[in-house]
Design an enzyme around this catalytic site. Structure first.
Site, short mmCIF file in Angstrom:
data_model
loop_
_atom_site.label_atom_id
_atom_site.label_comp_id
_atom_site.label_asym_id
_atom_site.label_seq_id
_atom_site.Cartn_x
_atom_site.Cartn_y
_atom_site.Cartn_z
N GLY A 72 10.83 19.40 12.51
CA GLY A 72 11.34 19.36 13.88
C GLY A 72 12.69 20.04 14.03
N THR A 73 13.55 19.82 13.06
CA THR A 73 14.90 20.40 13.14
C THR A 73 14.82 21.92 13.20
OG1 THR A 73 15.83 18.53 11.94
CG2 THR A 73 17.11 20.57 11.90
N ASN A 152 15.07 9.26 20.75
CA ASN A 152 14.76 8.68 19.44
C ASN A 152 15.47 7.37 19.16
OD1 ASN A 152 16.81 10.86 19.51
ND2 ASN A 152 17.29 10.14 17.47
N GLN A 180 9.61 12.60 19.52
CA GLN A 180 9.43 11.14 19.56
C GLN A 180 8.39 10.73 20.59
OE1 GLN A 180 10.57 8.74 17.61
NE2 GLN A 180 11.99 9.95 16.40
N SER A 200 6.93 17.27 15.29
CA SER A 200 7.17 17.05 13.86
C SER A 200 6.09 16.13 13.30
CB SER A 200 8.55 16.43 13.66
OG SER A 200 8.77 16.17 12.29
N ALA A 201 5.50 16.53 12.16
CA ALA A 201 4.34 15.80 11.62
C ALA A 201 4.68 14.41 11.07
CB ALA A 201 3.69 16.63 10.52
N HIS A 202 5.92 14.25 10.56
CA HIS A 202 6.16 12.97 9.87
C HIS A 202 6.40 11.79 10.81
CE1 HIS A 202 10.70 12.49 9.82
NE2 HIS A 202 10.63 13.77 10.16
N THR A 238 6.19 31.94 3.11
CA THR A 238 4.83 31.50 2.82
C THR A 238 4.56 30.15 3.51
OG1 THR A 238 4.95 32.64 0.72
CG2 THR A 238 3.20 30.99 0.94
N CYS A 326 19.19 10.35 11.09
CA CYS A 326 20.08 11.44 10.74
C CYS A 326 21.54 11.02 10.80
CB CYS A 326 19.84 12.62 11.66
SG CYS A 326 18.12 13.07 11.69
C1 LIG Z 1 13.98 13.54 18.78
C2 LIG Z 1 14.01 14.18 17.43
N1 LIG Z 1 14.21 15.50 17.32
C3 LIG Z 1 14.23 16.12 16.12
C4 LIG Z 1 14.04 15.43 14.95
C5 LIG Z 1 14.08 16.16 13.65
O1 LIG Z 1 12.79 16.30 13.10
P1 LIG Z 1 12.59 16.55 11.53
O2 LIG Z 1 12.96 15.27 10.84
O3 LIG Z 1 11.14 16.90 11.37
O4 LIG Z 1 13.49 17.68 11.15
C6 LIG Z 1 13.84 14.03 15.01
C7 LIG Z 1 13.71 13.24 13.76
O5 LIG Z 1 14.28 12.18 13.63
C8 LIG Z 1 13.82 13.40 16.27
O6 LIG Z 1 13.65 12.09 16.39
#
Ligand SMILES: Cc1ncc(COP(=O)(O)O)c(C=O)c1O
Length: 384
Positions: A72-73, A152, A180, A200-202, A238, A326
């Site tokens: 996601g980042t 989030n 989210q 974001s997959a996780h 890749t 984070c």
């Molecule tokens: C709203 C939001 N944006 C971005 C991210 C970042 O995603 P990733 O952990 O896949 O880099 C998160 C992860 O906590 C999130 O909650």
């Protein structure tokens, strides 16, 4: 050993066994490089393409509008930076909100150092953006806006339809961080009308280190990375084939279960809020009680150090958080809670519980037994 209770699903989710199985096959058997011309390469490429189709279908996009990233980042960074740089000739003003994730705020800070001007919109005390304020902040040089679909930390869902309409009528490109929201709310990028979105997959029981950027066909974009041709030069390198396959499998499962699961979580969420706020004095909810994600409970326990609660709960076998993963561990109070009007002290007295697929009533009953006496104990120590 006592079974732990995990209430930090907004930070990350466990990978589903079905997802692991599909990834294992790719890692062990279908290990080719999608850029290779031989059979192994072609098979890997087919996996990537199928994954792209699955993600595209899930959000109502065209297949060639999905770009895989390392999470996601990175999707947020590539999206915002590539769009802003491509649009620079039209103007240099960007708009976002003060409650965005650090990956968005960091991007905008970077863009400021490149000469862009950024307006950071405030939110109401309930954590919701005011579309009127967005309208009023638009200038003739405004080129790009980015607002998250749901927050989030406090789970508030933003009035995206209104915000997008305003952006469209002012020819402003609109990006949304849907990371989210996607686990809990259906997303159709076409009906919503956004130009860019990130996933974001996780957060959906898929693997870490894989995400996606949706970019509407024809949207001006200037590649940020230099390198190979992968992901049509938007994200060279890749491809994470196993990650893509796992992301797609997790998405398929999510699409089948989301509605029912969101309703179940909503009931659990409301009962947890009601019972904790009902039994603990000076315990209050952060963010709107209704316009919020079905799995988010963010509470302030006035006069109590949140970190002490968190550590105590961890020792009791309960995992929760003080906000976004984070910024967890950082001494600064949450920028989101401060934006709601909480004092730094109140922000530091807040705990986020995020429920998920494995959360049961029994687990929450256990949580409700542990927290009230501990809060009382901490308060009595403080008063002595
Ligand atoms: C709203 C939001 N944006 C971005 C991210 C970042 O995603 P990733 O952990 O896949 O880099 C998160 C992860 O906590 C999130 O909650």
């Amino acid at each position: 050993m006592k079974k732990r209770i995990y209430l930090d699903f907004a930070a990350t989710t466990p990978v589903l066994p079905e997802v692991v199985k599909t990834m294992e096959k790719v890692l062990l058997d279908d290990y080719g490089n999608p850029s290779s011309l031989h059979e192994e390469g072609r098979l890997a490429k087919a996996h990537v393409q199928k994954g792209r189709e699955t993600i595209a279908k899930a959000i109502g996009a065209e297949t060639d509008e999905i770009f895989f990233t390392s999470g996601g980042t990175e999707a947020n960074f590539l999206g915002l930076t590539g769009l802003a740089r491509a649009l620079k000739r039209r103007g240099n003003h960007l708009i976002t909100s003060v409650i965005e994730h650090s990956s968005i705020l960091g991007c905008f800070q970077g863009l400021e150092s490149e000469g862009f001007e950024v307006t950071y919109l405030p939110v109401t005390a309930k954590g919701i953006l005011d579309p009127e304020q967005f309208k009023n902040s638009i200038r003739k040089e405004t080129i790009l806006a980015s607002f998250m679909m749901a927050n989030n930390e406090i789970g508030t869902i933003q009035p995206l339809e209104d915000l997008v309409k305003t952006a469209q009528s002012n020819q402003i490109i609109f990006h949304t961080d849907a990371i989210q929201a996607f686990p809990h709310l259906p997303l159709n990028v076409k009906t919503l009308g956004v130009d860019a979105a990130t996933l974001s997959a996780h957060k959906i029981y898929g693997p870490k280190g894989i995400g996606a950027l949706y970019l509407k066909r024809g949207t001006p974009y200037k590649p940020v990375f230099k390198g190979g041709e992968q992901e049509r030069k938007i994200r060279p390198g890749t491809e994470n084939v196993a990650g893509i396959v796992g992301f797609a499998k997790a998405t398929e499962i999510l699409q089948n279960e989301r509605n029912k699961e969101s309703k179940r979580l909503e009931r659990l969420r409301d009962r947890l809020i009601h019972d904790l706020c009902g039994t603990i004095e000076d315990c209050s909810l952060n963010g709107d009680p209704l316009t919020r994600l079905p799995n988010n409970v963010n509470l302030t326990f006035k006069g109590v150090d949140g970190e002490s609660i968190l550590i105590h709960l961890d020792l009791e076998g309960i995992a929760c958080s003080m906000g976004s993963a984070c910024s967890a561990g950082a001494l600064e109070p949450s920028h989101v809670l401060i934006a709601l009007g909480r004092t730094p002290q109140e922000a530091k007295s807040s705990i986020r519980f995020t429920l998920g697929k494995y959360t049961s009533e029994e687990e929450l009953e256990a949580v409700k037994k542990v927290i009230p006496p501990f809060v009382e104990q901490l308060r009595s120590v403080r008063l002595k």
